[in-house]
Each structure stands twice: as C-alpha cells, then as structure tokens.
Design an enzyme around this catalytic site. Structure first.
Site, PDB file in Angstrom:
ATOM      1  CB  SER A 111       2.898  16.195  13.930  1.00 12.16           C
ATOM      2  OG  SER A 111       2.263  16.982  14.889  1.00 12.16           O
ATOM      3  CB  SER A 120      -2.880  10.984  17.680  1.00 20.61           C
ATOM      4  OG  SER A 120      -1.537  10.839  17.261  1.00 20.61           O
ATOM      5  CG  HIS A 121      -1.396  15.336  12.303  1.00 17.62           C
ATOM      6  ND1 HIS A 121      -1.596  14.638  11.129  1.00 17.62           N
ATOM      7  CD2 HIS A 121      -1.499  16.648  11.969  1.00 17.62           C
ATOM      8  CE1 HIS A 121      -1.802  15.492  10.140  1.00 17.62           C
ATOM      9  NE2 HIS A 121      -1.746  16.718  10.628  1.00 17.62           N
ATOM     10  CB  SER A 122       0.705   9.427  14.798  1.00 14.91           C
ATOM     11  OG  SER A 122       1.897  10.121  15.045  1.00 14.91           O
ATOM     12  CG  ASN A 135      -0.492  11.655   8.724  1.00 14.95           C
ATOM     13  OD1 ASN A 135      -0.857  12.818   8.806  1.00 14.95           O
ATOM     14  ND2 ASN A 135      -0.629  10.793   9.722  1.00 14.95           N
TER      15      ASN A 135
END
Length: 491
Positions: free
Chosen positions: A42, A175-177, A366
């Site tokens: 994501s 950014s979730h990355s 993550n």
C-alpha cells in the site's frame, strides 16, 4: 459544527499561505533501498491530524526563546525539526521508483518532504468532538497530486493550519511503503523532539535510538524459513515422506473465499472482478459512515470479568483481545449478515520477533502481516467472548516464520483495491502508539485523528486521551446499522 454557517461554507475557508520543500540538514549519498513485499502492499499516504489548542501554542512560543514570537513560529520550528529528522530518517526524503519488473523500491535521493502553511477563521471548538470523523479534517492535510509518476511524489507531507482561536492542527501524511505504524510513531516522535529541542538555546540534542532502514530478513531473496543451525530433518510439521508441510497464509485464503462468496450473489462484485481496479483507483463506498465509539476502561474490565468468570486465576485476556471479540460480535449482528455466510476477523501481527533472524531494534519498514479467524455469522453471534478470544489467540499463534514467508509470497503480485465486503472486519491496533502524546508543541495534542479510511472494513483501535485504559474504536458502518451497533456495543 454548531454555527450559523454549515460545514460546506467552512470547507473553502482554509487558505494556503506557504508551501516549501524540506531537505535533510545532512545529505546522504544517493542509494537504492530495496523494499519488501510488505512495503509494496500500500504505497498510498496515510493521514493523521494532530489538534493543539491555543494554550499549547502559547507554551510552545514561551519555551522557544530564539524565535521572535511571530505567527509563523510553529511553522518555522517544525521545518527546522523536520530538516534534522530527515538527516537520520533519510529514506523519508526519497522517492518511490519501479524496477524493470514493475516492483516498487525506494530511491533515497534527498528530494525532501513538503511542508505547507495554512490558516482558517474556523475556531477549533466549532469542530465539536474531535474523535468523530469530520469532513473538514480533509482540508487540514496536504494531498500531493499523483499522475502515475512515483519519482515526483513526496513520501512525507505535512500541513500546519492556524485556527481563528489561536490553536493549530498539524496534518501529516506518510506513504505506507515507507513505515508501518510503530516506525511512523518513532519518526514523528523524533520530529517532535527535534522541533522543540533544536529551537532552544544551549540545549544538547539527545539522540534517540537510531532507525534501521535496510529491509534485511524480509527481502524474499534473503528469507530463509529454516532456522539457522538446525538440520531440516529435525524440523517439526513434516509429511511422512520427509517433505516440509506447506504453510499457507490464512488471511489471504480467507479473503479470497470472502470475495468468491460475495461474487456468487452480488452483481457489483462480479463487475469489480471482471474489470479489475488499480490500487490508485480508490473505492470510496458511499454506503458507509465512519463513527468513533469509546470502549471505556470500566467496560473493558467488566467484559474481562465476564470472559474469565470463575477462572480469573487461570485465564486472563488482554484489552485488545476482548475489544476485538466485542467488536466482531457487535458488527456481525448489527449488519444482519446471513447466518450461513462466512465472516472474517483479521488483525495485524507484528513479526519483528517472529522471523528468523529477528529484525533489529529500530527496524523502520513494514513488519506486520494479517492473522485471520473465519466462522459463520451464526457461530460468531452464538459464541461467547471467551470462545472468540481463544480463536484470536490461535490465529496469532499461527503467525510463524513460515507463515510470514507464505504471506509475503501471496501479496507479491499486482496490487488491487480491496472490494467492499460487509463480512470482513479488519482491526488496526494503535493502542501501543499513543499518537496524541507526541508533543509537536511541547504538550500532548487534544486529539490525534486519522482521516476516514478508504477501506471501510478497517477499524482503528486508539488510546483515548482522557481514559488511558479505554479504547477509541473508529469503525465504518452502514447508516442504517449505526443505531443497532451503538446499542449492542454499549450493552
């Protein structure tokens, strides 16, 4: 908003006064950071809005003696703090890029973050309960335009908005990355610390634990599901012929089953599956409203006593377990899901210490996978809280090194938007990340509110600023189910 104007009038009353690029104070040599499949799931920005009342702002100005007391002191302080923070958290100043296989990676090129200054005549008190979703919050964040060119999209954006009452909001998008929840919390905590400390004269900057940006173990070409120093012949869970039992990611399998179940009776779902949907073509289901419900510390303790009964000495449960069980039972009944339909509860599990070797302290990427429990709606409604808690524990226990590898392989394909599924409940647990305590203005925020999730199935569990043992639940509901959900939830 209880004023002579409706909310629509105020949506236009946020004026941008300044937009700047913020570069790291210390530039790092450009480098390519290979992302894991968990990072690539994501890449969209996740937004969080911090609200600070006027007393916090006054305290901030008094303690920042080197500033001249001008209205932009908050903006200047945050800018300087971000410059310091990007020097250590340097991937946040980079840009995403696609390799030849169309896989996302991170180019650490010092292009910087974006910081916006804004003002509004609206007073913070007019917003009402800050824990509840408010359309006005969307105006308090900066959303960069994305035209399919990752090389131009900043990974960190922030907007500082001054309210008519003298209070401020700080809307941050990441950014979730780049980071997961714990890493984002550490990044913002470092930024807040740098924003307050570096502005003070004669103050030595205290360096927090350094982040580790390399994805290491979570890169597929480095992932080894055989623990080091152990013969494969000695491993458990092997077939009679000696071959290893193939571990599957239950969360991915259950999600596929839910989609197929919906497609069997839903023309909209069939159309979705036929046409597909790129992750950037975000589905916003207008048939959901986002509400925040407070599960008080007293109610949590009451539920725990009900779960444990006479077994208090031999059986105990966490606040998360009892809250997740209560949410799932309540939502399933309130939504009126068909008794024979499969329903699913999924929740994030931190794998920092579940992979082998364990990820280093300070890992910034993550490191969460989803665990999953699937039952029929009838089973969920009839089950006790204790029975569901035991299922949650089984699902969490199943997240092993092999599960993580299977999960990462399963999510390694092209990313698509999750279709609307009433039978799915996703829990994102923030209770160990008290975002409201991040003191960008020297004091805790009045509230730290995420924007309404683009995936309505996601329920956020957050700490409540005035009830440290309670949990605020942000839940997506059908308008017609809100009253029933509220009645069942508060018992």
């Amino acid at each position: 908003m209880d004023t002579e104007h409706d909310i629509g009038d105020y949506l236009t009353l946020v004026s941008i006064t300044k937009t700047v690029s913020v570069l790291p104070k210390v530039l790092h040599p450009p480098k390519l950071l290979t992302l894991s499949n968990l990072d690539r799931q994501s890449p969209i920005h996740m937004y969080l809005v911090f609200f600070y009342n006027s007393t916090s702002v006054a305290h901030h100005k008094i303690n920042n003696l080197s500033l001249d007391g001008a209205d932009d002191s908050v903006f200047r302080s945050l800018k300087c703090g971000l410059e310091e923070t990007l020097s250590v958290w340097y991937p946040a100043a980079g840009r995403l890029s696609c390799d030849h296989g169309n896989k996302l990676n991170l180019w650490c090129n010092n292009k910087g973050a974006v910081l916006v200054e804004a003002e509004t005549p609206v007073e913070m008190s007019e917003l009402g309960d800050l824990s509840q979703c408010n359309e006005f919050f969307e105006k308090l964040v900066h959303k960069p335009v994305f035209d399919e060119d990752f090389s131009e999209m900043p990974l960190v954006v922030a907007q500082v908005t001054k309210f008519g009452c003298g209070g401020y909001s700080i809307g941050i998008g990441i950014s979730h990355s780049l980071f997961d929840g714990p890493a984002a919390y550490e990044f913002m905590s470092a930024w807040a610390s740098n924003s307050t400390i570096t502005m003070k004269q004669h103050k030595v900057l205290e360096i927090p634990k350094l982040p580790v940006h390399d994805r290491g173990t979570l890169l597929m070409d480095k992932f080894d599901e055989t623990p080091k120093g152990i013969s494969t012949d000695l491993l458990p869970n092997r077939n009679d012929d000696g071959s290893a039992v193939v571990t599957r990611a239950a969360a991915v399998d259950h999600l596929y089953q839910l989609i197929m179940q919906a497609a069997a009776s839903n023309d909209r779902m069939i159309n979705f599956l036929k046409n597909g949907s790129n992750i950037w073509n975000q589905i916003i289901d207008s048939n959901y409203v986002h509400k925040t419900f407070h599960l008080s510390g007293a109610l949590i303790e009451s539920l725990k006593k009900e779960v444990c009964g006479d077994e208090m000495s031999s059986f105990s449960c966490s606040s998360f377990e009892v809250a997740a069980a209560h949410l799932w039972k309540t939502k399933t009944k309130a939504f009126g899901v068909r008794k024979e339909a499969m329903v699913c509860l999924q929740f994030s599990v931190d794998v920092r210490n579940k992979v082998d070797p364990a990820l280093p302290q300070g890992f910034s990427g993550n490191a969460f996978v989803l665990a999953s429990v699937a039952l029929t709606a009838a089973q969920v409604e009839e089950a006790t809280h204790k029975a569901i808690i035991e299922k949650i524990r089984e699902a969490k226990k199943s997240v092993t090194n092999s599960y993580v590898k299977a999960y990462m392989e399963a999510v390694g394909g092209p990313q698509t938007t999750l279709p609307p599924l009433d039978e799915l409940t996703l829990v994102s647990d923030w209770t160990r990340m008290p975002f409201h305590k991040i003191g960008f203005l020297n004091e805790s925020a009045a509230y730290a509110s995420p924007l309404a999730s683009l995936i309505p199935q996601v329920a956020y569990f957050m700490q409540n600023p005035s009830d440290c043992k309670g949990i605020d639940m942000r839940v997506g509901l059908h308008p017609q189910s809100v009253s029933t959900f509220s009645r069942l939830f508060h018992r």
